[in-house]
Design a protein around this motif. Structure first.
Motif, PDB file in Angstrom:
ATOM      1  N   THR A 101       0.825  -1.209   0.000  1.00 11.34           N
ATOM      2  CA  THR A 101       0.000   0.000   0.000  1.00 11.34           C
ATOM      3  C   THR A 101       0.860   1.261   0.000  1.00 11.34           C
ATOM      4  O   THR A 101       0.342   2.360  -0.131  1.00 11.34           O
ATOM      5  N   HIS A 102       2.181   1.100   0.119  1.00 11.46           N
ATOM      6  CA  HIS A 102       3.090   2.247   0.031  1.00 11.46           C
ATOM      7  C   HIS A 102       2.980   2.841  -1.372  1.00 11.46           C
ATOM      8  O   HIS A 102       2.888   2.090  -2.362  1.00 11.46           O
ATOM      9  N   PRO A 103       2.988   4.158  -1.494  1.00 11.31           N
ATOM     10  CA  PRO A 103       2.838   4.782  -2.812  1.00 11.31           C
ATOM     11  C   PRO A 103       3.861   4.319  -3.861  1.00 11.31           C
ATOM     12  O   PRO A 103       3.578   4.317  -5.047  1.00 11.31           O
ATOM     13  N   ALA A 104       5.043   3.906  -3.419  1.00 11.41           N
ATOM     14  CA  ALA A 104       6.068   3.460  -4.365  1.00 11.41           C
ATOM     15  C   ALA A 104       5.974   1.957  -4.661  1.00 11.41           C
ATOM     16  O   ALA A 104       6.774   1.430  -5.419  1.00 11.41           O
ATOM     17  N   GLY A 105       5.005   1.273  -4.055  1.00 11.07           N
ATOM     18  CA  GLY A 105       4.880  -0.170  -4.246  1.00 11.07           C
ATOM     19  C   GLY A 105       4.538  -0.534  -5.685  1.00 11.07           C
ATOM     20  O   GLY A 105       3.766   0.161  -6.342  1.00 11.07           O
ATOM     21  N   GLU A 106       5.139  -1.601  -6.165  1.00  8.65           N
ATOM     22  CA  GLU A 106       4.877  -2.097  -7.517  1.00  8.65           C
ATOM     23  C   GLU A 106       4.157  -3.434  -7.426  1.00  8.65           C
ATOM     24  O   GLU A 106       4.396  -4.215  -6.507  1.00  8.65           O
ATOM     25  N   PRO A 107       3.293  -3.735  -8.399  1.00 10.13           N
ATOM     26  CA  PRO A 107       2.628  -5.035  -8.389  1.00 10.13           C
ATOM     27  C   PRO A 107       3.632  -6.178  -8.544  1.00 10.13           C
ATOM     28  O   PRO A 107       4.633  -6.048  -9.244  1.00 10.13           O
ATOM     29  N   LEU A 108       3.351  -7.277  -7.868  1.00 10.87           N
ATOM     30  CA  LEU A 108       4.166  -8.485  -7.942  1.00 10.87           C
ATOM     31  C   LEU A 108       3.243  -9.677  -8.145  1.00 10.87           C
ATOM     32  O   LEU A 108       2.066  -9.634  -7.796  1.00 10.87           O
ATOM     33  N   LEU A 109       3.782 -10.743  -8.703  1.00 10.09           N
ATOM     34  CA  LEU A 109       3.046 -11.994  -8.859  1.00 10.09           C
ATOM     35  C   LEU A 109       3.401 -12.929  -7.714  1.00 10.09           C
ATOM     36  O   LEU A 109       4.566 -13.043  -7.346  1.00 10.09           O
ATOM     37  N   LEU A 110       2.396 -13.584  -7.161  1.00  8.33           N
ATOM     38  CA  LEU A 110       2.619 -14.608  -6.144  1.00  8.33           C
ATOM     39  C   LEU A 110       2.187 -15.943  -6.718  1.00  8.33           C
ATOM     40  O   LEU A 110       1.062 -16.092  -7.186  1.00  8.33           O
ATOM     41  N   LEU A 111       3.079 -16.907  -6.696  1.00 11.77           N
ATOM     42  CA  LEU A 111       2.775 -18.274  -7.102  1.00 11.77           C
ATOM     43  C   LEU A 111       2.902 -19.115  -5.838  1.00 11.77           C
ATOM     44  O   LEU A 111       3.965 -19.178  -5.242  1.00 11.77           O
ATOM     45  N   THR A 112       1.795 -19.699  -5.410  1.00 10.36           N
ATOM     46  CA  THR A 112       1.772 -20.468  -4.170  1.00 10.36           C
ATOM     47  C   THR A 112       1.467 -21.920  -4.475  1.00 10.36           C
ATOM     48  O   THR A 112       0.492 -22.219  -5.165  1.00 10.36           O
ATOM     49  N   GLY A 113       2.312 -22.800  -3.979  1.00  6.17           N
ATOM     50  CA  GLY A 113       2.118 -24.233  -4.150  1.00  6.17           C
ATOM     51  C   GLY A 113       1.903 -24.897  -2.801  1.00  6.17           C
ATOM     52  O   GLY A 113       2.571 -24.569  -1.828  1.00  6.17           O
ATOM     53  N   VAL A 114       0.941 -25.817  -2.746  1.00  7.66           N
ATOM     54  CA  VAL A 114       0.616 -26.519  -1.503  1.00  7.66           C
ATOM     55  C   VAL A 114       0.583 -28.007  -1.791  1.00  7.66           C
ATOM     56  O   VAL A 114      -0.043 -28.448  -2.754  1.00  7.66           O
ATOM     57  N   ASP A 115       1.292 -28.778  -0.951  1.00  7.56           N
ATOM     58  CA  ASP A 115       1.106 -30.230  -0.988  1.00  7.56           C
ATOM     59  C   ASP A 115       0.553 -30.627   0.374  1.00  7.56           C
ATOM     60  O   ASP A 115       0.073 -29.778   1.121  1.00  7.56           O
ATOM     61  N   ALA A 140       1.827 -31.315   3.224  1.00 13.69           N
ATOM     62  CA  ALA A 140       2.437 -30.798   4.447  1.00 13.69           C
ATOM     63  C   ALA A 140       3.146 -29.461   4.289  1.00 13.69           C
ATOM     64  O   ALA A 140       3.607 -28.895   5.267  1.00 13.69           O
ATOM     65  N   THR A 141       3.267 -28.949   3.083  1.00 13.93           N
ATOM     66  CA  THR A 141       4.111 -27.783   2.852  1.00 13.93           C
ATOM     67  C   THR A 141       3.400 -26.739   2.009  1.00 13.93           C
ATOM     68  O   THR A 141       2.694 -27.066   1.059  1.00 13.93           O
ATOM     69  N   VAL A 142       3.638 -25.476   2.356  1.00  9.84           N
ATOM     70  CA  VAL A 142       3.186 -24.345   1.547  1.00  9.84           C
ATOM     71  C   VAL A 142       4.432 -23.569   1.152  1.00  9.84           C
ATOM     72  O   VAL A 142       5.273 -23.254   1.992  1.00  9.84           O
ATOM     73  N   ALA A 143       4.572 -23.293  -0.133  1.00  9.16           N
ATOM     74  CA  ALA A 143       5.716 -22.509  -0.611  1.00  9.16           C
ATOM     75  C   ALA A 143       5.203 -21.411  -1.527  1.00  9.16           C
ATOM     76  O   ALA A 143       4.324 -21.652  -2.359  1.00  9.16           O
ATOM     77  N   THR A 144       5.722 -20.197  -1.344  1.00  8.08           N
ATOM     78  CA  THR A 144       5.312 -19.070  -2.177  1.00  8.08           C
ATOM     79  C   THR A 144       6.525 -18.483  -2.872  1.00  8.08           C
ATOM     80  O   THR A 144       7.563 -18.261  -2.246  1.00  8.08           O
ATOM     81  N   LEU A 145       6.379 -18.254  -4.145  1.00  8.33           N
ATOM     82  CA  LEU A 145       7.419 -17.638  -4.959  1.00  8.33           C
ATOM     83  C   LEU A 145       6.899 -16.274  -5.401  1.00  8.33           C
ATOM     84  O   LEU A 145       5.790 -16.168  -5.929  1.00  8.33           O
ATOM     85  N   THR A 146       7.668 -15.233  -5.144  1.00  7.27           N
ATOM     86  CA  THR A 146       7.288 -13.869  -5.520  1.00  7.27           C
ATOM     87  C   THR A 146       8.099 -13.459  -6.737  1.00  7.27           C
ATOM     88  O   THR A 146       9.331 -13.539  -6.725  1.00  7.27           O
ATOM     89  N   LEU A 147       7.403 -13.027  -7.782  1.00 10.11           N
ATOM     90  CA  LEU A 147       8.042 -12.645  -9.037  1.00 10.11           C
ATOM     91  C   LEU A 147       7.667 -11.212  -9.410  1.00 10.11           C
ATOM     92  O   LEU A 147       6.535 -10.782  -9.167  1.00 10.11           O
ATOM     93  N   SER A 148       8.596 -10.512 -10.046  1.00 12.40           N
ATOM     94  CA  SER A 148       8.255  -9.215 -10.611  1.00 12.40           C
ATOM     95  C   SER A 148       7.365  -9.446 -11.830  1.00 12.40           C
ATOM     96  O   SER A 148       7.303 -10.558 -12.377  1.00 12.40           O
ATOM     97  N   LEU A 149       6.674  -8.407 -12.268  1.00  8.16           N
ATOM     98  CA  LEU A 149       5.854  -8.548 -13.469  1.00  8.16           C
ATOM     99  C   LEU A 149       6.722  -8.850 -14.690  1.00  8.16           C
ATOM    100  O   LEU A 149       6.316  -9.596 -15.584  1.00  8.16           O
ATOM    101  N   ALA A 150       7.947  -8.309 -14.709  1.00 11.78           N
ATOM    102  CA  ALA A 150       8.863  -8.598 -15.817  1.00 11.78           C
ATOM    103  C   ALA A 150       9.227 -10.080 -15.833  1.00 11.78           C
ATOM    104  O   ALA A 150       9.232 -10.713 -16.892  1.00 11.78           O
ATOM    105  N   GLN A 151       9.510 -10.655 -14.666  1.00 12.67           N
ATOM    106  CA  GLN A 151       9.805 -12.087 -14.601  1.00 12.67           C
ATOM    107  C   GLN A 151       8.576 -12.897 -15.021  1.00 12.67           C
ATOM    108  O   GLN A 151       8.705 -13.909 -15.711  1.00 12.67           O
TER     109      GLN A 151
END
Length: 105
Positions: A53-67, A69-80
């Motif tokens: 919510t900071h004015p300089a914040g940029e959108p990011l992609l979150l890819l979340t995988g769940v099996d 017993a485990t939750v893992a989240t990968l954060t990517l820039s829009l360019a990535q």
């Protein structure tokens, strides 16, 4: 005469935001897009957008995988994310799925 307020206005939500409690979370969040196939998979995968919510914040992609017993989240820039889109398309083209039998050639 009314004095100017010292508290900033709440940040405007991006058009993709779910508008659910952004100030408390400290970020805007889109609804999750589920990656579903017609069969059981080893991981449940969700994709979403997030932005501080900071004015300089940029959108990011979150890819979340769940099996189980485990939750893992990968954060990517829009360019990535944009590059990943094309790399995935190229790899899927190379794999050449046979559409009538859903088998990989």
């Amino acid at each position: 005469m009314k004095s100017p307020s010292t508290t900033p206005d709440p940040p405007a939500c991006p058009r993709w935001c779910d508008r659910a409690d952004c100030a408390r979370r400290g970020r805007h969040q889109s609804r999750a897009r589920h990656v579903e196939t017609a069969r059981a998979e080893a991981y449940v995968i969700d994709l979403s957008l997030t932005q501080s919510t900071h004015p300089a914040g940029e959108p990011l992609l979150l890819l979340t995988g769940v099996d189980d017993a485990t939750v893992a989240t990968l954060t990517l820039s829009l360019a990535q994310g944009a590059v990943l889109r094309y790399r995935l398309a190229a790899l899927l083209d190379v794999a050449k799925i046979v559409s009538n039998q859903r088998r990989w050639s």
